[in-house]
Design an enzyme around this catalytic site. Structure first.
Site, PDB file in Angstrom:
ATOM      1  N   GLY A 153      44.508  39.536  35.780  1.00 24.22           N
ATOM      2  CA  GLY A 153      45.168  40.640  35.092  1.00 24.22           C
ATOM      3  C   GLY A 153      44.278  41.859  34.932  1.00 24.22           C
ATOM      4  N   HIS A 160      44.447  46.609  38.835  1.00 29.57           N
ATOM      5  CA  HIS A 160      44.018  47.890  39.389  1.00 29.57           C
ATOM      6  C   HIS A 160      44.421  47.925  40.864  1.00 29.57           C
ATOM      7  CE1 HIS A 160      40.773  45.548  41.155  1.00 29.57           C
ATOM      8  NE2 HIS A 160      40.365  45.180  39.956  1.00 29.57           N
ATOM      9  N   HIS A 180      43.878  44.879  43.144  1.00 26.02           N
ATOM     10  CA  HIS A 180      44.917  43.845  43.051  1.00 26.02           C
ATOM     11  C   HIS A 180      46.181  44.287  43.795  1.00 26.02           C
ATOM     12  CE1 HIS A 180      42.705  43.179  39.071  1.00 26.02           C
ATOM     13  NE2 HIS A 180      42.570  42.015  39.678  1.00 26.02           N
ATOM     14  N   GLY A 203      40.741  38.643  47.642  1.00 28.00           N
ATOM     15  CA  GLY A 203      39.998  39.855  47.993  1.00 28.00           C
ATOM     16  C   GLY A 203      38.617  39.537  48.525  1.00 28.00           C
ATOM     17  N   ARG A 237      36.179  44.717  35.255  1.00 27.25           N
ATOM     18  CA  ARG A 237      34.994  44.799  34.389  1.00 27.25           C
ATOM     19  C   ARG A 237      34.367  46.197  34.366  1.00 27.25           C
ATOM     20  NH1 ARG A 237      34.019  39.078  36.173  1.00 27.25           N
ATOM     21  NH2 ARG A 237      34.052  37.848  34.264  1.00 27.25           N
TER      22      ARG A 237
HETATM   23  P1  AMP Z   1      40.335  39.128  39.476  1.00 30.38           P
HETATM   24  O1  AMP Z   1      41.512  39.549  38.667  1.00 30.38           O
HETATM   25  O2  AMP Z   1      39.123  39.961  39.274  1.00 30.38           O
HETATM   26  O3  AMP Z   1      40.077  37.639  39.383  1.00 30.38           O
HETATM   27  O4  AMP Z   1      40.715  39.379  40.985  1.00 30.38           O
HETATM   28  C1  AMP Z   1      41.891  38.841  41.554  1.00 30.38           C
HETATM   29  C2  AMP Z   1      41.859  39.034  43.045  1.00 30.38           C
HETATM   30  O5  AMP Z   1      41.754  40.425  43.343  1.00 30.38           O
HETATM   31  C3  AMP Z   1      40.672  38.348  43.722  1.00 30.38           C
HETATM   32  O6  AMP Z   1      41.093  37.763  44.946  1.00 30.38           O
HETATM   33  C4  AMP Z   1      39.717  39.494  43.939  1.00 30.38           C
HETATM   34  O7  AMP Z   1      38.843  39.295  45.034  1.00 30.38           O
HETATM   35  C5  AMP Z   1      40.675  40.636  44.220  1.00 30.38           C
HETATM   36  N1  AMP Z   1      40.024  41.929  43.958  1.00 30.38           N
HETATM   37  C6  AMP Z   1      39.397  42.304  42.824  1.00 30.38           C
HETATM   38  N2  AMP Z   1      38.858  43.537  42.961  1.00 30.38           N
HETATM   39  C7  AMP Z   1      39.153  43.941  44.232  1.00 30.38           C
HETATM   40  C8  AMP Z   1      38.876  45.112  44.998  1.00 30.38           C
HETATM   41  N3  AMP Z   1      38.167  46.138  44.504  1.00 30.38           N
HETATM   42  N4  AMP Z   1      39.339  45.178  46.270  1.00 30.38           N
HETATM   43  C9  AMP Z   1      40.040  44.140  46.796  1.00 30.38           C
HETATM   44  N5  AMP Z   1      40.344  43.011  46.128  1.00 30.38           N
HETATM   45  C10 AMP Z   1      39.905  42.907  44.862  1.00 30.38           C
END
Ligand code: AMP
Length: 286
Positions: free
Chosen positions: A31, A34, A37, A147, A187
Site C-alpha cells: 500500500g 505510488h 506500483h 518490481g 519509504r
Molecule cells: P511494496 O509496496 O514496497 O512492497 O512494493 C510492492 C511492489 O511494487 C514490489 O513488487 C516492488 O518491487 C514494486 N515497486 C516498489 N517500488 C517500485 C518502483 N519504484 N518501480 C517499480 N516497482 C516498484
C-alpha cells in the site's frame, strides 16, 4: 472496483473469474501506492483480463526493530489511485484474517535469502516468501507482477515458484524513478528535505558503476570503492552493502569475467530511513 477483506470471499471470487475463462493478474503491495506500483498494475493489465492488487503490510517480514508500526498507510488514498488506474479488485485483509492462529508453516528459500538484504534482515525473506505463497493460494492469480526495484525479492519469488511448482507466471517490471533518479518508494516520505536531495546519490553511484563497467573495468571491488567514495563525499548516507551478482543465479561476483550483465545492488541508510536500489550493468564481455 471490488474491495475484498476476507479469505473465503477472495477465493470464491477468484474461482468465479477462473471459471468464466478470464485471466486473473495480481500485484502484491504494502500500500501507500505510488507510480511504481501503478506501473505494475499497467503491466498486469497487458497480461490479464481482471487485475487484483493486494494491500497488506505483512508483520512477519519486519524484524522487531524495524518500521512496521510507522510504515505509511492510507487506504482511502490507495483506493482512489487504484480505481483511477482501472484496478478491478483490491484484496486488503487485516492481520487477524491473514494470521488467525499462530502460523507454523513457512516457506524458506535457502542461500539467496541469507545474502545482501538477508544479511541485514535475516528473517525478512522468510516472511516475504510465506506471505506471497499465502496470497497466491488466496487470490489464485494466473500471473503476478513484481518490481525490479526489489530485485532480490523478485529473484526469491521466482525461485519459490519454480522450485515449488506454483502455477503462476511471474512478470518483472522495471524501476520507476523520480526525475532526479531516486527510485520511487513508499519509504521516501520518511526523508527530510535535505536527505531527500542527498538520496539521489544512490542512482548516481549506480550510473557511475554502469559507466565504469561500460568502459571495460572488470574489477568490481574497484567499482565498489568508487561508489563508496561518491556516496561518502556527497551525502551522510551509511552504506549497508554494495554488491554485484550474476542476475541469473544471484551469486556474488567480484570480476565481470565473461558475464554480459552484472546486477549491482545497494542499501544505504539516511537517518532512520533505509533505501535500496539496483541496476543491471551492461558489460563488454570478452
Ligand atoms: P511494496 O509496496 O514496497 O512492497 O512494493 C510492492 C511492489 O511494487 C514490489 O513488487 C516492488 O518491487 C514494486 N515497486 C516498489 N517500488 C517500485 C518502483 N519504484 N518501480 C517499480 N516497482 C516498484
Amino acid at each position: 472496483m471490488k474491495i475484498v477483506k476476507d479469505v473465503a470471499e477472495m477465493q470464491r471470487t477468484a474461482d468465479e473469474i477462473r471459471r468464466s475463462g478470464k485471466r486473473l493478474g495480481l500485484v502484491p503491495t504494502m500500500g501507500y501506492l505510488h507510480e511504481g506500483h501503478m506501473s505494475l498494475v499497467d503491466e498486469a493489465r497487458k497480461n490479464a483480463d481482471v487485475v487484483a492488487i493486494s494491500i497488506y503490510v505483512n508483520p512477519t517480514q519486519f524484524a522487531p526493530n524495524e518500521d512496521l508500526s510507522s510504515y505509511p498507510r492510507d487506504f482511502a488514498r490507495d483506493e482512489k489511485l487504484a480505481e483511477t488506474r482501472g484496478v478491478d479488485i483490491i484484496f486488503a485483509p487485516s492481520d487477524s484474517v491473514m494470521y488467525p492462529h499462530k502460523q507454523l508453516a513457512f516457506v524458506e528459500i535457502e542461500e539467496v535469502s541469507r545474502v545482501l538484504e538477508g544479511e541485514f534482515r535475516p528473517t525478512h525473506f522468510k516472511g516475504v516468501a510465506s506471505v506471497v505463497a499465502k496470497l497466491f493460494n488466496i487470490v489464485k492469480p494466473h500471473m503476478a507482477v513484481f518490481g525490479q526495484k526489489d530485485a532480490q525479492q523478485a529473484f526469491i519469488i521466482r525461485k519459490m515458484v519454480s522450485d515449488l511448482n506454483f502455477d503462476v507466471n511471474i512478470v518483472l517490471a522495471p524501476i520507476v524513478r523520480e526525475e532526479d533518479g531516486l527510485a520511487l518508494s513508499s519509504r521516501n516520505i520518511y526523508l527530510s528535505e535535505d536527505e531527500r536531495k542527498k538520496a539521489t546519490v544512490l542512482y548516481r553511484s549506480l550510473k557511475l558503476a554502469q559507466k565504469a563497467v561500460g568502459d571495460n573495468e572488470r574489477n568490481l571491488a574497484r567499482v565498489r570503492s568508487e561508489m563508496l567514495e561518491l556516496i561518502a563525499s556527497q551525502s551522510t548516507g551509511k552504506v549497508d552493502y554494495i554488491d554485484f551478482v550474476d542476475p541469473d543465479t544471484f551469486s556474488k561476483v567480484e570480476d565481470v569475467g565473461s558475464l554480459e550483465r552484472v546486477l549491482a545492488l545497494l542499501a544505504v541508510r539516511f537517518g532512520r530511513t533505509r533505501l535500496i536500489d539496483n541496476m543491471i550493468l551492461e558489460t563488454r564481455p570478452k
